[in-house]
Motif scaffolding. Structure first.
Motif, PDB file in Angstrom:
ATOM      1  N   ALA A 107      97.486 -12.163 -72.807  1.00  0.00           N
ATOM      2  CA  ALA A 107      96.668 -11.062 -73.183  1.00  0.00           C
ATOM      3  C   ALA A 107      95.158 -11.376 -73.142  1.00  0.00           C
ATOM      4  CB  ALA A 107      97.159 -10.417 -74.714  1.00  0.00           C
ATOM      5  N   ASP A 108      94.850 -12.784 -73.645  1.00  0.00           N
ATOM      6  CA  ASP A 108      93.515 -13.060 -73.642  1.00  0.00           C
ATOM      7  C   ASP A 108      92.790 -13.012 -72.331  1.00  0.00           C
ATOM      8  OD1 ASP A 108      93.426 -13.077 -76.455  1.00  0.00           O
ATOM      9  OD2 ASP A 108      93.617 -15.232 -76.538  1.00  0.00           O
ATOM     10  N   GLN A 109      93.771 -13.548 -71.410  1.00  0.00           N
ATOM     11  CA  GLN A 109      93.318 -13.659 -69.829  1.00  0.00           C
ATOM     12  C   GLN A 109      93.123 -12.313 -69.298  1.00  0.00           C
ATOM     13  OE1 GLN A 109      96.561 -15.985 -68.135  1.00  0.00           O
ATOM     14  NE2 GLN A 109      95.825 -18.010 -68.784  1.00  0.00           N
ATOM     15  N   GLN A 110      94.129 -11.518 -69.734  1.00  0.00           N
ATOM     16  CA  GLN A 110      93.886 -10.000 -69.216  1.00  0.00           C
ATOM     17  C   GLN A 110      92.636  -9.331 -69.671  1.00  0.00           C
ATOM     18  OE1 GLN A 110      95.707  -8.514 -66.726  1.00  0.00           O
ATOM     19  NE2 GLN A 110      96.628 -10.644 -66.622  1.00  0.00           N
ATOM     20  N   ASP A 111      92.343  -9.667 -70.978  1.00  0.00           N
ATOM     21  CA  ASP A 111      91.107  -9.120 -71.716  1.00  0.00           C
ATOM     22  C   ASP A 111      89.850  -9.579 -70.823  1.00  0.00           C
ATOM     23  OD1 ASP A 111      92.674  -7.480 -73.352  1.00  0.00           O
ATOM     24  OD2 ASP A 111      92.137  -8.915 -75.076  1.00  0.00           O
ATOM     25  N   GLN A 112      89.809 -10.841 -70.614  1.00  0.00           N
ATOM     26  CA  GLN A 112      88.748 -11.535 -69.856  1.00  0.00           C
ATOM     27  C   GLN A 112      88.511 -10.896 -68.705  1.00  0.00           C
ATOM     28  OE1 GLN A 112      89.510 -15.568 -70.202  1.00  0.00           O
ATOM     29  NE2 GLN A 112      88.783 -15.976 -72.245  1.00  0.00           N
ATOM     30  N   GLN A 113      89.820 -10.633 -67.833  1.00  0.00           N
ATOM     31  CA  GLN A 113      89.766 -10.250 -66.697  1.00  0.00           C
ATOM     32  C   GLN A 113      89.202  -8.711 -66.625  1.00  0.00           C
ATOM     33  OE1 GLN A 113      90.367 -11.904 -63.629  1.00  0.00           O
ATOM     34  NE2 GLN A 113      89.774 -10.054 -62.474  1.00  0.00           N
ATOM     35  N   ASP A 114      89.489  -8.119 -67.534  1.00  0.00           N
ATOM     36  CA  ASP A 114      89.260  -6.750 -67.637  1.00  0.00           C
ATOM     37  C   ASP A 114      87.540  -6.486 -67.803  1.00  0.00           C
ATOM     38  OD1 ASP A 114      91.744  -5.860 -67.132  1.00  0.00           O
ATOM     39  OD2 ASP A 114      92.047  -5.200 -69.259  1.00  0.00           O
ATOM     40  N   GLN A 115      87.147  -7.459 -68.698  1.00  0.00           N
ATOM     41  CA  GLN A 115      85.722  -7.644 -69.066  1.00  0.00           C
ATOM     42  C   GLN A 115      84.888  -7.902 -67.693  1.00  0.00           C
ATOM     43  OE1 GLN A 115      85.317 -10.198 -72.306  1.00  0.00           O
ATOM     44  NE2 GLN A 115      85.924  -8.587 -73.896  1.00  0.00           N
ATOM     45  N   GLN A 116      85.502  -8.840 -66.971  1.00  0.00           N
ATOM     46  CA  GLN A 116      84.749  -9.449 -65.750  1.00  0.00           C
ATOM     47  C   GLN A 116      84.648  -8.164 -64.825  1.00  0.00           C
ATOM     48  OE1 GLN A 116      83.239 -12.444 -65.077  1.00  0.00           O
ATOM     49  NE2 GLN A 116      82.383 -11.509 -63.444  1.00  0.00           N
ATOM     50  N   ASP A 117      85.970  -7.435 -64.474  1.00  0.00           N
ATOM     51  CA  ASP A 117      86.217  -6.253 -63.601  1.00  0.00           C
ATOM     52  C   ASP A 117      84.871  -5.432 -64.140  1.00  0.00           C
ATOM     53  OD1 ASP A 117      87.954  -7.550 -62.394  1.00  0.00           O
ATOM     54  OD2 ASP A 117      89.628  -6.184 -63.083  1.00  0.00           O
ATOM     55  N   GLN A 118      84.880  -5.229 -65.249  1.00  0.00           N
ATOM     56  CA  GLN A 118      83.818  -4.087 -65.867  1.00  0.00           C
ATOM     57  C   GLN A 118      82.458  -4.394 -65.424  1.00  0.00           C
ATOM     58  OE1 GLN A 118      84.544  -3.288 -69.953  1.00  0.00           O
ATOM     59  NE2 GLN A 118      86.179  -1.956 -69.629  1.00  0.00           N
ATOM     60  N   GLN A 119      82.104  -5.831 -65.881  1.00  0.00           N
ATOM     61  CA  GLN A 119      80.775  -6.512 -65.467  1.00  0.00           C
ATOM     62  C   GLN A 119      80.530  -6.105 -63.820  1.00  0.00           C
ATOM     63  OE1 GLN A 119      80.879 -10.131 -67.068  1.00  0.00           O
ATOM     64  NE2 GLN A 119      80.507  -9.462 -69.171  1.00  0.00           N
TER      65      GLN A 119
END
Length: 132
Positions: A107-119
């Protein structure tokens, strides 16, 4: 962890009930005593399914495992079944915690990936707006 432990407790619910049926045939124990003890164990196993997330829930589960093994003094087969369910209880806790940790990491990895995608999307929008 809660799912695995609850599954173990549900299995114990049925084993306790079947042990009560076996103990009914004994001459030295009254049926009222058998069903009082078995009923309490069955109710405890069901209540523990809902208490696993609360403090002391796992410890009460261990107490139930000890009681299952000790019930072998009345129904000897319960020595074996108590040890089997004790092993299942340990495995449910041990591997359940590992599964919970892996889910949290994922879940943490998915959150980090989502944040990176948004950036990345914001950077592309800003770059696209600057060239226009």
């Amino acid at each position: 962890m809660r799912t695995l432990c609850a599954s173990t407790l549900l299995g114990e619910f049925f084993v306790i009930g079947f042990a009560g049926l076996v103990a009914m045939k004994l001459d030295d124990v009254s049926q009222a005593t058998v069903w009082t003890v078995c009923g309490a164990g069955m109710v405890l196993s069901l209540l523990l399914c809902g208490m696993l997330g609360r403090p002391g829930g796992v410890q009460l589960g261990w107490a139930l495992q000890v009681a299952l093994v000790l019930s072998g003094f009345v129904v000897p087969m319960m020595f074996i079944l108590g040890l089997v369910f004790g092993g299942l209880w340990w495995a449910s806790i041990h591997y359940g915690r590992k599964i919970d940790e892996a889910k949290a990491r994922w879940a943490d990895q998915q959150d980090q990936q989502d944040q990176q995608d948004q950036q990345d999307q914001q950077a592309q929008q800003e770059a696209g707006g600057a060239t226009a």
